[in-house]
Design an enzyme around this catalytic site. Structure first.
Site, short mmCIF file in Angstrom:
data_model
loop_
_atom_site.label_atom_id
_atom_site.label_comp_id
_atom_site.label_asym_id
_atom_site.label_seq_id
_atom_site.Cartn_x
_atom_site.Cartn_y
_atom_site.Cartn_z
CG ASP A 1 21.28 36.57 -19.03
OD1 ASP A 1 20.87 36.91 -20.15
OD2 ASP A 1 21.15 37.24 -18.00
N1 URA Z 1 16.75 37.93 -16.42
C1 URA Z 1 18.10 37.93 -16.46
O1 URA Z 1 18.75 38.89 -16.04
N2 URA Z 1 18.70 36.87 -16.98
C2 URA Z 1 18.04 35.77 -17.44
O2 URA Z 1 18.66 34.83 -17.90
C3 URA Z 1 16.64 35.79 -17.39
C4 URA Z 1 16.01 36.88 -16.88
#
Ligand code: URA
Length: 230
Positions: free
Chosen positions: A102
């Site tokens: 993310d």
């Molecule tokens: N899980 C998440 O919620 N975000 C990420 O960036 C990676 C795994």
């Protein structure tokens, strides 16, 4: 594609004629005479017949990057800077991500132009461990450990998450090991136990760790031994 089929197709000859050339050691694969009709030929394989180059090998790229918070795990975006913007390589636009993070997550990201390799990194059936350091808004309840190990039903994907290992390091800090990478998976799992992720960082993918001396934004090509891990 197998070598005999590649030759037959490329040089408009029959399979038997291809076998004869291969047996006569007239076909070179990546510079070496090859006598195996079934040798796999892909985009990254160089093939020569006598002194004629039949296929030039594409350059295979494998890159490890420390994604900073605020950078998108995408190859292009009209608004936000992406991980590709951090990389300086003439062939960087051929890259794709072997597993996204993310925008507000930091840590280890792998990029490549080799789709077979990235599939081995990301395919849940391959059971590659992805390790995250997580900080949360609320105290992490001890029952979360068993809940994460049992798995959660994700309605959108209609699946149960694979057993995950949660190690509580401090009241609001944990290390989480996942063997898959569903959309917002860590955040959704913590949400299920009544908590909220405030910071997320990926430390490793399989045996590959973010180098301890790396700073956000830094990247380097993987070594041949690292590529062979997957
Ligand atoms: N899980 C998440 O919620 N975000 C990420 O960036 C990676 C795994």
């Amino acid at each position: 594609m197998k070598l005999d089929r590649f030759l037959a197709k490329q040089s408009s000859m029959g399979r038997t004629a291809a076998h004869r050339l291969i047996a006569a050691r007239r076909v070179r694969v990546d510079g070496h005479p090859c006598t195996d009709n079934q040798q796999e030929v892909g985009r990254f394989t160089r093939i020569e017949l006598d002194e004629t180059l039949l296929q030039e090998a594409e350059r295979a790229l494998y890159i490890l990057l420390y994604k900073p918070v605020g950078i998108l795990s995408a190859t292009t975006d009209p608004q936000h800077p992406t991980v590709i913007d951090l990389i300086s390589d003439p062939d960087k636009h051929s890259l794709h991500l072997a597993g996204r993070l993310d925008r507000n997550t930091s840590g280890l990201v792998l990029l490549t132009n080799d789709g077979r390799w990235s599939k081995r990194v990301t395919e849940p059936l391959e059971h590659v461990a992805k390790v995250y350091l997580v900080e949360t808004a609320e105290v992490i309840v001890p029952e979360a450990v068993a809940a994460f190990a049992a798995g959660f039903y994700f309605h959108t994907e209609d699946l149960m998450t694979l057993p995950a290992q949660l190690e509580i390091l401090a009241p609001r800090q944990a290390r989480l090991t996942l063997y898959e990478g569903r959309y917002h998976q860590v955040k959704r799992m913590f949400h299920r136990v009544g908590n909220r992720v405030t910071a997320l960082h990926r430390e490793s993918i399989g045996a590959l760790h973010l180098p301890p001396d790396f700073t956000p934004g830094q990247w380097r090509p993987l070594t041949p031994n690292e590529i062979a891990l997957f």
